[in-house]
Design an enzyme around this catalytic site. Structure first.
Site, mmCIF file in Angstrom:
data_model
loop_
_atom_site.group_PDB
_atom_site.id
_atom_site.type_symbol
_atom_site.label_atom_id
_atom_site.label_comp_id
_atom_site.label_asym_id
_atom_site.label_seq_id
_atom_site.Cartn_x
_atom_site.Cartn_y
_atom_site.Cartn_z
ATOM 1 N N SER A 176 0.846 -1.187 0.000
ATOM 2 C CA SER A 176 0.000 0.000 0.000
ATOM 3 C C SER A 176 0.884 1.241 0.000
ATOM 4 O O SER A 176 2.015 1.216 0.499
ATOM 5 C CB SER A 176 -0.900 0.011 1.237
ATOM 6 O OG SER A 176 -1.561 1.264 1.385
ATOM 7 N N TYR A 190 -1.507 -0.781 10.318
ATOM 8 C CA TYR A 190 -1.633 -1.029 8.883
ATOM 9 C C TYR A 190 -0.388 -0.566 8.134
ATOM 10 O O TYR A 190 0.176 -1.303 7.308
ATOM 11 C CB TYR A 190 -2.876 -0.319 8.350
ATOM 12 C CG TYR A 190 -3.132 -0.568 6.886
ATOM 13 C CD1 TYR A 190 -3.670 -1.774 6.452
ATOM 14 C CD2 TYR A 190 -2.849 0.410 5.932
ATOM 15 C CE1 TYR A 190 -3.915 -2.011 5.105
ATOM 16 C CE2 TYR A 190 -3.092 0.188 4.589
ATOM 17 C CZ TYR A 190 -3.617 -1.024 4.178
ATOM 18 O OH TYR A 190 -3.849 -1.248 2.840
#
Length: 284
Positions: A176, A190
């Site tokens: 990501s 995350y």
């Protein structure tokens, strides 16, 4: 006699290079056009997190490129819908119910693939979990849950596939842009998990590309519609678009095309790197 020996050695060298996927594209004779290099005919691909969102788009694109699919996720009823999409594309698929946070599920997925298809050529480590919890409030259990799925689960899957993959295989880890830049949300777990996944990609590529002929790459998507982005606060994506030179969120098909590219022989000289697909977000 010497000429014969030299010819045999040259033939042996060419055979070894081809079998390990290390023949330069301009020396290969098994492909006729540049578009042929993007084909995945009769390859077998495992996609984790294949029950929704980007996982479905990846499975569909891989099938359209010619691959058969092993679809893994926790929600079996949604996996059946993904299998139908693969079969509509003319390819075969099996489903495996699995929680990627559990290490024992990784070898079970690979065993199911080998039993049904006989080999594994592509792994798309897509299963993931997103959270937005302020760092002073996040509990150890919350942090570990994200790391167990997003990072540890990818490692166990790569490990299980790496034991059986043939030369010329490919692993694509879905990271990501959160690993590269902050999005303004409290996403410590995350972001850490995705940054770790990029590091894991580099290390596995160094270990396996030369020795086993397995390429390992990562994708770092920007803002794409998914189950994860549906959990963002109302208006969050729109508020971030001024940071994106392309001026819009990505289309899942655009990211799926990047997955097909990295899985295909067209990317035969690409390993150990992260392809950022973010509309220019990280260029600013």
């Amino acid at each position: 006699m010497i000429a014969v020996i030299h010819a045999e050695l040259a033939e042996l060298r060419a055979s070894i290079l081809f079998d390990t996927g290390r023949v330069p594209m301009n020396e290969r004779t098994d492909m006729t056009t540049v578009l042929d290099r993007f084909r995945l005919d009769d390859k077998v691909a495992i996609v984790t997190g294949a029950s929704s969102g980007l996982g479905v788009a990846f499975a569909k694109a891989l099938a359209e490129a010619g691959a058969d699919l092993v679809l893994a996720a926790r929600r079996v009823e949604r996996l059946e819908a993904t299998r139908a999409i693969v079969e509509q594309a003319g390819r075969r698929a099996i489903t495996v119910t699995a929680d990627m946070a559990l290490p024992e599920n990784a070898p079970a997925i690979v065993e199911a693939a080998i039993k049904e298809f006989g080999h594994v050529d592509i792994l798309v480590n897509n299963a993931g979990k997103g959270t937005a919890v302020p760092a002073t409030r996040e509990t150890p259990a919350q942090f570990r849950e994200v790391i167990d799925i997003n990072l540890n689960g990818c490692y166990w899957m790569a490990q299980a596939c790496g034991r059986v993959m043939r030369p010329g295989s490919a692993i694509i880890n879905i990271a990501s842009v959160a690993a590269l830049a902050s999005g303004g949300l409290p996403q410590a777990a995350y972001s850490a998990s995705k940054a770790g996944l990029i590091g894991l990609t580099r290390d596995l590529a160094v270990q396996w590309t030369g020795r086993k002929g397995i390429r390992v790459t990562a994708l770092a998507p920007g803002y794409f519609p998914s189950e994860m982005t549906e959990q963002f606060p109302d208006g969050y994506i729109d508020s971030q678009l001024p940071r994106v030179p392309a001026g819009r969120p990505g289309d899942p098909d655009e990211l799926a095309a990047a997955v097909v590219f990295l899985a295909s022989p067209a990317a035969g000289y690409i390993t150990g790197t992260t392809l950022v697909v973010d509309g220019g977000l990280t260029a600013l």
